[in-house]
Design a protein around this motif. Structure first.
Motif, PDB file in Angstrom:
ATOM      1  N   PHE A  57      45.598  34.613  42.471  1.00 32.48           N
ATOM      2  CA  PHE A  57      45.911  33.231  41.664  1.00 32.48           C
ATOM      3  C   PHE A  57      45.551  32.299  42.531  1.00 32.48           C
ATOM      4  CE2 PHE A  57      48.641  36.853  40.225  1.00 32.48           C
ATOM      5  CZ  PHE A  57      48.652  36.683  38.833  1.00 32.48           C
ATOM      6  N   VAL A  58      45.458  32.070  43.689  1.00 27.54           N
ATOM      7  CA  VAL A  58      45.127  30.869  44.587  1.00 27.54           C
ATOM      8  C   VAL A  58      43.582  30.949  43.918  1.00 27.54           C
ATOM      9  CG1 VAL A  58      44.479  30.151  46.450  1.00 27.54           C
ATOM     10  CG2 VAL A  58      46.744  31.203  46.149  1.00 27.54           C
ATOM     11  N   LEU A  59      42.807  32.142  44.200  1.00 27.09           N
ATOM     12  CA  LEU A  59      41.281  31.873  43.820  1.00 27.09           C
ATOM     13  C   LEU A  59      41.105  31.222  42.374  1.00 27.09           C
ATOM     14  CD1 LEU A  59      39.727  35.211  45.390  1.00 27.09           C
ATOM     15  CD2 LEU A  59      39.503  32.727  46.292  1.00 27.09           C
ATOM     16  N   ALA A  60      41.971  31.961  41.524  1.00 28.06           N
ATOM     17  CA  ALA A  60      41.868  31.512  40.340  1.00 28.06           C
ATOM     18  C   ALA A  60      41.714  30.023  39.733  1.00 28.06           C
ATOM     19  CB  ALA A  60      42.735  32.107  39.249  1.00 28.06           C
ATOM     20  N   VAL A  61      42.522  29.272  40.771  1.00 25.42           N
ATOM     21  CA  VAL A  61      42.809  27.736  40.821  1.00 25.42           C
ATOM     22  C   VAL A  61      41.439  27.372  41.346  1.00 25.42           C
ATOM     23  CG1 VAL A  61      44.180  25.720  41.582  1.00 25.42           C
ATOM     24  CG2 VAL A  61      45.163  27.986  40.529  1.00 25.42           C
ATOM     25  N   THR A  62      41.334  27.545  42.783  1.00 27.35           N
ATOM     26  CA  THR A  62      40.368  26.940  43.632  1.00 27.35           C
ATOM     27  C   THR A  62      38.823  27.194  43.244  1.00 27.35           C
ATOM     28  OG1 THR A  62      40.414  28.773  45.466  1.00 27.35           O
ATOM     29  CG2 THR A  62      42.034  27.101  45.599  1.00 27.35           C
ATOM     30  N   LYS A 248      45.810  34.920  26.685  1.00 30.26           N
ATOM     31  CA  LYS A 248      44.386  35.880  27.009  1.00 30.26           C
ATOM     32  C   LYS A 248      43.693  35.222  28.016  1.00 30.26           C
ATOM     33  CE  LYS A 248      44.577  38.139  22.227  1.00 30.26           C
ATOM     34  NZ  LYS A 248      43.931  38.426  21.134  1.00 30.26           N
ATOM     35  N   GLY A 249      43.155  34.096  27.667  1.00 30.04           N
ATOM     36  CA  GLY A 249      42.299  33.237  28.673  1.00 30.04           C
ATOM     37  C   GLY A 249      42.867  33.487  30.090  1.00 30.04           C
ATOM     38  N   PHE A 250      44.131  33.277  30.274  1.00 25.18           N
ATOM     39  CA  PHE A 250      44.946  33.086  31.612  1.00 25.18           C
ATOM     40  C   PHE A 250      44.806  34.524  32.333  1.00 25.18           C
ATOM     41  CE2 PHE A 250      48.541  33.674  34.677  1.00 25.18           C
ATOM     42  CZ  PHE A 250      48.744  32.323  35.067  1.00 25.18           C
ATOM     43  N   LEU A 251      44.768  35.474  31.546  1.00 28.85           N
ATOM     44  CA  LEU A 251      44.762  36.740  32.150  1.00 28.85           C
ATOM     45  C   LEU A 251      43.232  37.274  32.475  1.00 28.85           C
ATOM     46  CD1 LEU A 251      47.450  38.839  29.882  1.00 28.85           C
ATOM     47  CD2 LEU A 251      47.786  37.913  31.918  1.00 28.85           C
ATOM     48  N   ARG A 252      42.441  36.588  31.491  1.00 28.73           N
ATOM     49  CA  ARG A 252      41.245  36.937  32.105  1.00 28.73           C
ATOM     50  C   ARG A 252      40.666  36.362  33.407  1.00 28.73           C
ATOM     51  NH1 ARG A 252      40.140  36.141  26.256  1.00 28.73           N
ATOM     52  NH2 ARG A 252      39.639  33.748  26.947  1.00 28.73           N
ATOM     53  N   ALA A 253      41.105  35.163  33.477  1.00 26.14           N
ATOM     54  CA  ALA A 253      40.914  34.525  34.839  1.00 26.14           C
ATOM     55  C   ALA A 253      41.733  35.367  35.893  1.00 26.14           C
ATOM     56  CB  ALA A 253      41.466  33.165  34.743  1.00 26.14           C
ATOM     57  N   ALA A 254      42.707  35.696  35.767  1.00 25.33           N
ATOM     58  CA  ALA A 254      43.711  36.576  36.704  1.00 25.33           C
ATOM     59  C   ALA A 254      42.794  37.925  37.116  1.00 25.33           C
ATOM     60  CB  ALA A 254      45.054  36.767  36.277  1.00 25.33           C
ATOM     61  N   ILE A 255      42.361  38.467  36.137  1.00 22.10           N
ATOM     62  CA  ILE A 255      41.301  39.680  36.471  1.00 22.10           C
ATOM     63  C   ILE A 255      39.975  39.420  37.091  1.00 22.10           C
ATOM     64  CG2 ILE A 255      40.027  41.675  35.430  1.00 22.10           C
ATOM     65  CD1 ILE A 255      42.237  41.663  32.966  1.00 22.10           C
ATOM     66  N   ALA A 256      39.611  38.280  36.683  1.00 22.74           N
ATOM     67  CA  ALA A 256      38.341  37.885  37.294  1.00 22.74           C
ATOM     68  C   ALA A 256      38.582  37.576  38.919  1.00 22.74           C
ATOM     69  CB  ALA A 256      37.318  36.714  36.750  1.00 22.74           C
ATOM     70  N   ALA A 257      39.619  36.898  39.108  1.00 25.39           N
ATOM     71  CA  ALA A 257      40.210  36.537  40.446  1.00 25.39           C
ATOM     72  C   ALA A 257      40.581  37.585  41.359  1.00 25.39           C
ATOM     73  CB  ALA A 257      41.261  35.415  40.405  1.00 25.39           C
ATOM     74  N   THR A 258      41.174  38.609  40.835  1.00 25.37           N
ATOM     75  CA  THR A 258      41.566  39.918  41.468  1.00 25.37           C
ATOM     76  C   THR A 258      40.244  40.735  41.837  1.00 25.37           C
ATOM     77  OG1 THR A 258      43.678  40.053  40.187  1.00 25.37           O
ATOM     78  CG2 THR A 258      42.918  42.060  41.422  1.00 25.37           C
ATOM     79  N   ASN A 259      39.215  40.703  40.927  1.00 23.04           N
ATOM     80  CA  ASN A 259      37.945  41.285  41.499  1.00 23.04           C
ATOM     81  C   ASN A 259      37.435  40.611  42.652  1.00 23.04           C
ATOM     82  OD1 ASN A 259      36.852  43.746  39.979  1.00 23.04           O
ATOM     83  ND2 ASN A 259      37.313  42.753  38.140  1.00 23.04           N
ATOM     84  N   LEU A 260      37.409  39.107  42.529  1.00 28.64           N
ATOM     85  CA  LEU A 260      36.912  38.418  43.546  1.00 28.64           C
ATOM     86  C   LEU A 260      37.601  38.578  44.960  1.00 28.64           C
ATOM     87  CD1 LEU A 260      34.810  36.249  44.521  1.00 28.64           C
ATOM     88  CD2 LEU A 260      36.421  34.449  43.538  1.00 28.64           C
ATOM     89  N   ALA A 261      38.941  38.684  44.736  1.00 23.29           N
ATOM     90  CA  ALA A 261      39.684  38.614  46.032  1.00 23.29           C
ATOM     91  C   ALA A 261      39.400  40.215  46.610  1.00 23.29           C
ATOM     92  CB  ALA A 261      41.206  38.571  45.843  1.00 23.29           C
ATOM     93  N   ALA A 268      38.880  34.697  50.028  1.00 23.38           N
ATOM     94  CA  ALA A 268      40.268  34.706  49.354  1.00 23.38           C
ATOM     95  C   ALA A 268      41.102  34.268  50.571  1.00 23.38           C
ATOM     96  CB  ALA A 268      40.659  36.011  48.788  1.00 23.38           C
ATOM     97  N   VAL A 269      41.503  34.701  51.646  1.00 22.97           N
ATOM     98  CA  VAL A 269      42.333  34.227  52.826  1.00 22.97           C
ATOM     99  C   VAL A 269      41.847  32.928  53.222  1.00 22.97           C
ATOM    100  CG1 VAL A 269      43.056  34.742  55.102  1.00 22.97           C
ATOM    101  CG2 VAL A 269      42.907  36.542  53.647  1.00 22.97           C
ATOM    102  N   ASP A 270      40.714  32.451  53.076  1.00 27.74           N
ATOM    103  CA  ASP A 270      40.559  30.891  53.550  1.00 27.74           C
ATOM    104  C   ASP A 270      41.084  30.111  52.590  1.00 27.74           C
ATOM    105  OD1 ASP A 270      38.936  31.739  55.798  1.00 27.74           O
ATOM    106  OD2 ASP A 270      37.415  31.434  55.098  1.00 27.74           O
ATOM    107  N   GLU A 271      41.127  30.470  51.377  1.00 28.58           N
ATOM    108  CA  GLU A 271      41.579  29.522  50.366  1.00 28.58           C
ATOM    109  C   GLU A 271      43.224  29.739  50.197  1.00 28.58           C
ATOM    110  OE1 GLU A 271      39.861  27.432  48.460  1.00 28.58           O
ATOM    111  OE2 GLU A 271      37.929  28.237  49.098  1.00 28.58           O
ATOM    112  N   VAL A 272      43.666  30.942  50.633  1.00 31.60           N
ATOM    113  CA  VAL A 272      45.178  30.747  50.756  1.00 31.60           C
ATOM    114  C   VAL A 272      45.495  30.030  51.758  1.00 31.60           C
ATOM    115  CG1 VAL A 272      47.190  32.347  51.407  1.00 31.60           C
ATOM    116  CG2 VAL A 272      45.390  33.358  49.920  1.00 31.60           C
ATOM    117  N   LEU A 273      44.993  29.899  52.882  1.00 31.61           N
ATOM    118  CA  LEU A 273      45.431  29.166  54.115  1.00 31.61           C
ATOM    119  C   LEU A 273      45.516  27.579  53.953  1.00 31.61           C
ATOM    120  CD1 LEU A 273      43.429  30.851  56.925  1.00 31.61           C
ATOM    121  CD2 LEU A 273      45.902  31.069  56.504  1.00 31.61           C
TER     122      LEU A 273
END
Length: 351
Positions: A57-62, A248-261, A268-273
């Motif tokens: 979810f951090v990645l989905a934002v950043t 639906k758009g929110f969930l598409r973004a969450a799935i894409a971000a999970t794949n990315l993480a 992903a950790v750099d963005e979390v930090l």
């Protein structure tokens, strides 16, 4: 006569050219209108302070995955899952990430019909973390030992069902109540034999405190018959009814971000930090990898895609919640989870 026919033909031709011009102008203006459209403002609540476990979810934002869906997502931190659920129920947050088992308890009585629409943790992170040097190697060894229990600990709520399922005499296990701040230090100092908590928190934090990895027994509830799912996204029901495409758009973004993480845990950790006050990169990277392996990328997810539930398993998990919670009106799986906003299987597979 020929002159009249020529005039008519020219008139028709000019009209066609004019209509084509208007159509072209409309097509040219459509993207501009889309570009000028204001993003939809979303308030999203985490139920606890940010760490690497919420990296998707951090990645989905950043990384702009929410914004590519036309969403302007702002985040805040609630004081636990019950508080985050209350915010969504009241409409002060449109979405929240909460423990789905807290939602099961919330849906008792005549609570607002808040539902989960996406499961991030296919397996709950509940665990007992013990010291092998204190004689605990398996769950059966917990009898006669002292278990450190933090205030508000979610895993303790399913301990009765776990103990019953595995033939553990609960009365034989002494509970030492404490604040979460001293849970790992007390186990590290040998003041208790084991603690309840989340596997990706307590176990990782203890190794960071210098407890040898080979002295830790991480007894995951999921390995001993606990059916519970873990953290899930919930949505305000009125918002979902009004803006289903936004959900639906929110969930598409969450799935894409999970794949990315999963593909790029270091990024992903750099963005979390950047969202943490005093995070350590190595510690958070280990935390994220633990979460991915134990809670997110399970065999069920590899087969069925991320985000959904098995309704039969969810029903069984509600029964396990009921061993420690007396329902006035037991909710069903359909009361807890709505899969109507998820993309088809092809859009939920983890690459």
């Amino acid at each position: 006569m020929r002159a009249s026919q020529t005039i008519v033909a020219r008139y028709v031709l000019a009209s066609l050219v004019g209509l084509l011009g208007l159509a072209f102008l409309g097509a040219a203006e459509a993207p501009a209108a889309d570009e000028n459209r204001q993003p939809i403002a979303i308030q999203f609540s985490f139920d606890r302070p940010i760490d690497a476990s919420v990296a998707p979810f951090v990645l989905a934002v950043t990384d702009g995955l929410f914004s590519s869906e036309g969403l302007a997502v702002m985040t805040d931190v609630a004081g636990g899952s019950p508080d985050a659920i209350a915010r969504v129920a009241a409409g002060t947050s449109e979405f929240a990430l909460v423990d789905i088992n807290a939602l099961i308890r919330f849906r008792d009585h005549d609570a607002p019909p808040v539902k989960a629409v996406f499961v991030l943790f296919n397996k709950s992170p509940y665990a007992i973390v013990a010291r092998k040097s204190r004689g605990i190697h398996a769950l059966s060894d917990i009898e006669g030992k002292t278990l450190g229990v933090a205030e508000g600990d979610l895993s303790l709520r399913l301990w009765p069902a776990l103990a019953h399922q595995n033939g553990i005499k609960i009365a034989s296990v002494k509970q030492n109540r404490m604040s979460a701040a001293v849970r790992e230090p007390m186990l590290s100092a040998g003041q208790v034999d084991a603690v309840t908590g989340f596997s990706y928190q307590s176990a990782v934090n203890l190794r960071d405190r210098g407890v040898p990895a080979d002295d830790l027994a991480v007894l995951r509830f999921a390995d001993y018959g606990c059916e519970a799912y873990g953290f899930a996204v919930i949505v305000n029901p009125a918002f979902a009814a009004k803006r289903p495409e936004t959900v639906k758009g929110f969930l598409r973004a969450a799935i894409a971000a999970t794949n990315l993480a999963i593909r790029e845990p270091g990024h992903a950790v750099d963005e979390v930090l950047t969202r943490m006050e005093d995070g350590a990169r190595d510690l958070e990277l280990e935390r994220l990898r633990t979460v991915i392996e134990d809670n997110i990328l399970t065999g069920e997810v590899k087969r069925n895609g991320i985000g959904g539930v098995d309704p039969i398993r969810l029903e069984r998990s509600i029964d396990q919640v009921a061993e420690d919670y007396k329902f006035v009106k037991r909710p069903s799986a359909a009361d807890i989870f709505d899969d109507g906003f998820l993309p088809p299987l092809g859009g939920r597979l983890i690459n």
